[in-house]
Design a protein around this motif. Structure first.
Motif, PDB file in Angstrom:
ATOM      1  N   LEU A 165       0.866  -0.765   0.053  1.00  0.00           N
ATOM      2  CA  LEU A 165      -0.085   0.077   0.366  1.00  0.00           C
ATOM      3  C   LEU A 165       0.696   0.801   0.089  1.00  0.00           C
ATOM      4  CD1 LEU A 165      -2.611  -1.117   2.577  1.00  0.00           C
ATOM      5  CD2 LEU A 165      -3.166  -0.866  -0.211  1.00  0.00           C
ATOM      6  N   ILE A 166       0.627   2.173  -0.633  1.00  0.00           N
ATOM      7  CA  ILE A 166       0.927   3.651  -0.130  1.00  0.00           C
ATOM      8  C   ILE A 166       1.015   4.441   0.621  1.00  0.00           C
ATOM      9  CG2 ILE A 166       1.888   5.590  -1.904  1.00  0.00           C
ATOM     10  CD1 ILE A 166       1.447   3.674  -4.278  1.00  0.00           C
ATOM     11  N   LEU A 167       1.324   4.892   1.443  1.00  0.00           N
ATOM     12  CA  LEU A 167       1.184   5.515   2.611  1.00  0.00           C
ATOM     13  C   LEU A 167       1.185   6.599   2.356  1.00  0.00           C
ATOM     14  CD1 LEU A 167       3.846   3.674   4.917  1.00  0.00           C
ATOM     15  CD2 LEU A 167       1.220   3.038   5.033  1.00  0.00           C
ATOM     16  N   ARG A 168       0.345   7.671   3.719  1.00  0.00           N
ATOM     17  CA  ARG A 168       0.593   8.616   3.432  1.00  0.00           C
ATOM     18  C   ARG A 168       0.843   8.932   4.307  1.00  0.00           C
ATOM     19  NH1 ARG A 168      -0.295  12.240   0.133  1.00  0.00           N
ATOM     20  NH2 ARG A 168      -1.551  14.260   1.404  1.00  0.00           N
ATOM     21  N   VAL A 169       1.427  10.021   5.101  1.00  0.00           N
ATOM     22  CA  VAL A 169       2.089  11.197   6.119  1.00  0.00           C
ATOM     23  C   VAL A 169       1.340  12.662   5.739  1.00  0.00           C
ATOM     24  CG1 VAL A 169       3.787  11.436   7.495  1.00  0.00           C
ATOM     25  CG2 VAL A 169       3.992   8.938   6.033  1.00  0.00           C
ATOM     26  N   GLU A 170       1.255  13.062   7.194  1.00  0.00           N
ATOM     27  CA  GLU A 170       0.746  14.508   7.344  1.00  0.00           C
ATOM     28  C   GLU A 170       1.240  15.532   8.250  1.00  0.00           C
ATOM     29  OE1 GLU A 170      -2.996  14.518   5.324  1.00  0.00           O
ATOM     30  OE2 GLU A 170      -3.470  13.185   5.268  1.00  0.00           O
ATOM     31  N   TRP A 171       1.091  15.795   8.565  1.00  0.00           N
ATOM     32  CA  TRP A 171       0.974  16.458   9.886  1.00  0.00           C
ATOM     33  C   TRP A 171      -0.505  16.332  10.364  1.00  0.00           C
ATOM     34  CZ3 TRP A 171       5.606  17.117  13.085  1.00  0.00           C
ATOM     35  CH2 TRP A 171       6.533  17.935  11.246  1.00  0.00           C
ATOM     36  N   ALA A 172      -0.403  15.962  11.564  1.00  0.00           N
ATOM     37  CA  ALA A 172      -2.246  15.957  12.725  1.00  0.00           C
ATOM     38  C   ALA A 172      -2.597  17.251  13.195  1.00  0.00           C
ATOM     39  CB  ALA A 172      -1.042  15.090  13.808  1.00  0.00           C
ATOM     40  N   LYS A 173      -3.373  16.865  12.947  1.00  0.00           N
ATOM     41  CA  LYS A 173      -4.646  18.490  13.401  1.00  0.00           C
ATOM     42  C   LYS A 173      -5.021  17.942  14.837  1.00  0.00           C
ATOM     43  CE  LYS A 173      -6.102  18.990   8.910  1.00  0.00           C
ATOM     44  NZ  LYS A 173      -7.391  18.856   8.096  1.00  0.00           N
ATOM     45  N   SER A 174      -5.315  18.636  15.181  1.00  0.00           N
ATOM     46  CA  SER A 174      -5.804  18.213  16.902  1.00  0.00           C
ATOM     47  C   SER A 174      -7.026  17.916  16.556  1.00  0.00           C
ATOM     48  CB  SER A 174      -5.818  19.227  17.386  1.00  0.00           C
ATOM     49  OG  SER A 174      -6.983  19.207  18.472  1.00  0.00           O
ATOM     50  N   SER A 175      -7.230  17.004  17.230  1.00  0.00           N
ATOM     51  CA  SER A 175      -8.840  16.600  16.657  1.00  0.00           C
ATOM     52  C   SER A 175     -10.249  17.005  17.826  1.00  0.00           C
ATOM     53  CB  SER A 175      -9.611  15.293  17.680  1.00  0.00           C
ATOM     54  OG  SER A 175      -8.461  15.083  18.929  1.00  0.00           O
ATOM     55  N   ALA A 176      -9.419  17.888  18.667  1.00  0.00           N
ATOM     56  CA  ALA A 176     -10.283  18.977  19.598  1.00  0.00           C
ATOM     57  C   ALA A 176     -10.567  20.044  18.388  1.00  0.00           C
ATOM     58  CB  ALA A 176      -9.944  20.121  21.109  1.00  0.00           C
TER      59      ALA A 176
END
Length: 272
Positions: A261-272
């Motif tokens: 599978l081809i991974l995607r990586v990005e900065w996480a955003k705050s869930s709240a």
DNA sequence: GATGAGCGA
């Protein structure tokens, strides 16, 4: 034959073997030669096993000064962080079978260490730091402060640690009983965190940290799992201590193939 | 395709 072997060999003429400090073994025995005369036979041997040669390097390495967090600590394994297992030598017996033999010198070190207590560096509990239940939820920077709090929680009856004036946050005057979890979440969101998506459903936290730990120290891995099946839901969060490391990891892993599978990586955003 | 679990004594 005029003489009998048994007659000739009296008390102090029994064969004897001893090894000196240099590892030289001397073997002395008395024999009757062809002329019927008693002769003293002395043999000296020095065994140099491959394993001794190798251990020389190992022994030298043990004297290296410690660095990092262990800087200045005495040589040898620290029972708080290191578990010493059996050192088993494999030998060939006379019948050609492989025999296991536990190294005695090593065994005594192991026993000494067993008498000492395992001490977690995060919460001072009696488990290894890597097994600490607070490991993932506590940032590395405030591990020392949290340790006392965790110790209080875990063993309120335990004797107070000598000379410590630390008062756990929840014990302090005016400490609120609520909001602790929220502050933990804030901590989590402050850390540089990557969201990794398109993971296959049999990926584990271990796989994820293995994939990312070459970029720097990882403070937390969260793998979204299905609550019933426990299978990976296809995405994970990886927090680093250093933003630069996270940045490099993002660039390196984003678009990379993993488990077909081809991974995607990005900065996480705050869930709240 | 997706932005974390739990919300309890």
């Amino acid at each position: 034959m005029s003489s009998n072997w048994a007659d000739e060999v009296d008390g102090d003429e029994l064969p004897q073997t001893f090894t000196d400090a240099n590892g030289i073994t001397t073997h002395i025995e008395f024999r009757i030669n062809e002329d019927g005369k008693k002769v003293k036979i002395t043999r000296r041997t020095q065994k140099k096993l491959i394993h001794d040669v190798v251990n020389k390097a190992v022994a030298a390495r043990k004297k290296w000064p410690k660095f990092g967090k262990e800087r200045g600590k005495p040589p040898g394994p620290d029972p708080a962080t290191t578990n010493v297992g059996d050192n088993i030598k494999l030998k060939l017996s006379s019948t050609g079978q492989i025999v296991q033999e536990v190294d005695d010198k090593h065994e005594s070190m192991k026993q000494q260490l067993q008498n000492k207590k395992i001490l977690c560096r995060i919460c001072k509990g009696d488990h290894f730091t890597t097994k600490c239940p607070y490991k993932d939820s506590l940032g590395v920077e405030d591990a020392a402060a949290s340790s006392a709090a965790a110790a209080e929680e875990a063993a309120p009856e335990a004797e107070p640690s000598s000379g410590s004036k630390y008062i756990a946050p929840h014990m302090r005057a005016g400490a609120s009983k609520v909001g602790d979890r929220d502050s933990m979440r804030e901590k989590r969101d402050e850390q540089p965190t990557l969201r990794v998506t398109n993971l296959s459903e049999d990926v584990t936290e271990g796989d994820v940290s293995e994939l990312f730990n070459r970029f720097g120290h990882i403070s937390r891995v969260f793998l979204a799992r299905d609550r019933e099946t426990n299978a990976c839901k296809g995405f994970a969060f990886v927090s680093f201590t250093m933003r630069e490391d996270a940045q490099r990891a993002l660039e390196a892993i984003d678009g990379r193939g993993y488990d077909n599978l081809i991974l995607r990586v990005e900065w996480a955003k705050s869930s709240a």
